[in-house]
Design a protein around this motif. Structure first.
Motif, short mmCIF file in Angstrom:
data_model
loop_
_atom_site.label_atom_id
_atom_site.label_comp_id
_atom_site.label_asym_id
_atom_site.label_seq_id
_atom_site.Cartn_x
_atom_site.Cartn_y
_atom_site.Cartn_z
N ALA A 1 -14.97 68.75 17.27
CA ALA A 1 -13.94 69.68 17.72
C ALA A 1 -14.53 71.06 17.98
N LEU A 2 -15.39 71.53 17.09
CA LEU A 2 -15.99 72.84 17.29
C LEU A 2 -16.88 72.88 18.52
N GLU B 1 -6.22 75.40 31.86
CA GLU B 1 -6.54 74.03 31.43
C GLU B 1 -7.48 74.05 30.22
N ALA B 2 -8.44 74.98 30.21
CA ALA B 2 -9.36 75.06 29.08
C ALA B 2 -8.62 75.44 27.80
N LEU B 3 -7.69 76.39 27.89
CA LEU B 3 -6.91 76.77 26.71
C LEU B 3 -6.04 75.62 26.22
N ALA B 4 -5.48 74.86 27.18
CA ALA B 4 -4.68 73.71 26.78
C ALA B 4 -5.54 72.67 26.07
N ALA B 5 -6.77 72.46 26.58
CA ALA B 5 -7.68 71.51 25.94
C ALA B 5 -8.07 71.99 24.54
N ILE B 6 -8.30 73.30 24.40
CA ILE B 6 -8.63 73.85 23.08
C ILE B 6 -7.46 73.64 22.11
N THR C 1 -7.27 69.91 21.20
CA THR C 1 -8.38 69.51 20.33
C THR C 1 -8.19 70.02 18.91
N THR C 2 -7.80 71.27 18.76
CA THR C 2 -7.61 71.81 17.41
C THR C 2 -6.44 71.14 16.70
N ARG D 1 -5.33 68.06 17.13
CA ARG D 1 -5.75 66.72 16.72
C ARG D 1 -6.72 66.79 15.54
N THR D 2 -7.62 67.77 15.56
CA THR D 2 -8.60 67.89 14.49
C THR D 2 -7.94 68.27 13.17
N VAL D 3 -6.94 69.12 13.22
CA VAL D 3 -6.21 69.48 12.00
C VAL D 3 -5.56 68.24 11.39
N ALA D 4 -4.99 67.38 12.25
CA ALA D 4 -4.39 66.15 11.74
C ALA D 4 -5.45 65.25 11.09
N GLU D 5 -6.61 65.13 11.73
CA GLU D 5 -7.68 64.32 11.14
C GLU D 5 -8.19 64.94 9.85
N LEU D 6 -8.28 66.26 9.82
CA LEU D 6 -8.74 66.94 8.61
C LEU D 6 -7.76 66.72 7.46
N ASP D 7 -6.47 66.71 7.76
CA ASP D 7 -5.48 66.43 6.72
C ASP D 7 -5.68 65.03 6.13
#
Length: 384
Positions: free
Chosen positions: A200-201, A224-229, A232-233, A235-241
């Motif tokens: 993610a980073l 589009e880049a901001l939407a992708a960021i 991504t963040t 989804r990553t927060v959900a995985e981190l949880d």
């Protein structure tokens, strides 16, 4: 004392049951002592005796906690060793305790015989100059001897405690298995965090850098880049949880990661920040859940490496299900300049290899004909 009191009940009728146990004859008291020792040995055979004995030995002997066995004694040899320690500790300790009660008053009385006639009368000694000269040093010598014997017994017990209460081979094996399980769990969680957060980073950094470069020229690309960021963040927060949820289980068995699997690879590719040509052969839905999760993390790490080191070059990704095996191959052109390597090196490829080996498969990575290739083979029947 409890064992000795039981012994007095047994021995009392044999030597005259009317005597008080504490004021009885030497035959009565030492007979009770002889009966108490087998009773102590019997009590020491119970599995729970070892934790109690280890707790006392740690407090009294000054030895390191790691030199003693943990938990109840399970094997026959461990129970016998605990019983030997129990008899030694209580038996020798009883003798020293008895001497500590009886010797000091008598020794003090000897020290006072030159000064107190009543004490001489009580002890049945005369008031001769010889007695006045010899008895006080004898009393002092008895006190010094008691101190020396107590110190020697303490050293003896401290040395024997480590031998008799130390871990047996079965205890060492159980401790090694526990450490191996804890280490495997830590490594698994470290891989989950590394692959999820690291990818993610890398993706966010690439998207943010690209957006910054075209901020004044291509507003749509920046959007589009901001939407992708953002995606991504989130989804990553959900995985981190999910990974932190495993940590909160406090060592409960049976915890399994509930993260994304192969069915989420297309979404991962679309948000990776690098062009990816994806080809899928076979039926990914037939892949076992634990293999599917590990395969997703392997693909994620491969894309992270491409983001970091390939300079945005396109990546080719093949996923093939053949029989009872899953094959993953990723390729990207080698960059013109050598990539910048972090101090100490990365852990991604090592994590990919660990995931494959734990499933009974294999992994390889290296340069081939101008491209960087990562190849992984995962059998379905591998261990979890």
């Amino acid at each position: 004392m409890p064992f000795w009191l039981v012994g007095t009940v047994v021995v009392g009728p044999l030597v005259g049951g009317g005597e008080n146990a504490l004021a009885g004859s030497a035959a009565h008291q030492f007979g009770a002592y002889a009966v108490a020792l087998p009773l102590a040995a019997l009590a020491g055979l119970f599995p729970v005796a070892r934790p109690l004995a280890v707790g006392a030995a740690r407090a009294l002997c000054g030895a390191g906690a790691d030199r003693f066995a943990e938990g109840p004694a399970r094997s026959r040899a461990a129970r016998l060793r605990t019983a030997c320690w129990f008899v030694l500790h209580l038996g020798v300790g009883a003798l020293v305790s008895g001497a500590s009660l009886a010797v000091p008053p008598f020794a003090v009385a000897l020290l006072l015989t030159p000064l107190l006639p009543d004490v001489r009368t009580y002890l049945g000694v005369d008031g001769s100059p010889l007695a006045a000269v010899l008895l006080p040093p004898a009393g002092l010598g008895m006190l010094l001897a008691l101190a020396a014997v107590s110190a020697a017994v303490g050293a003896l017990l401290a040395g024997r405690a480590v031998v008799l209460l130390g871990p047996a081979p079965a205890d060492r094996l159980a401790a090694a298995e526990r450490r191996a399980a804890e280490l495997a769990e830590r490594n698994r969680l470290a891989r989950e965090l590394h692959d999820s957060v690291g990818h993610a980073l890398s993706a966010v950094t690439l998207q943010a850098g690209a957006a910054r470069r075209v901020l004044d020229r291509d507003v749509e690309f920046v959007r589009e880049a901001l939407a992708a960021i953002e995606e991504t963040t989130r989804r990553t927060v959900a995985e981190l949880d999910g990974v932190l949820g495993l940590l909160r289980q406090d060592g409960e068995a049976g915890g399994e990661p509930s993260g994304p699997a192969l069915d989420a690879v297309r979404g991962l590719v679309s948000r990776s920040g690098v062009p990816v040509a994806l080809e899928v052969a076979g039926e990914p839905g037939t892949v076992p859940a634990h293999v599917s999760r590990e395969a997703y993390r392997i693909v994620q790490e491969g894309l992270s490496n491409a983001l970091r080191h390939a300079g945005g070059h396109p990546v080719s990704l093949w996923i093939a299900v053949r029989g009872e095996e899953l094959e993953i191959t990723m390729e990207n052109p080698l960059p013109a300049a050598a990539p910048v390597v972090r101090p100490g090196g990365g852990r991604g490829l090592r994590g990919v290899t660990e995931r494959a080996v734990l499933l009974g498969g294999r992994a390889a990575a290296g340069a081939h004909d101008g491209v960087w290739r990562v190849s992984v083979l995962l059998p379905f029947g591998g261990g979890r």
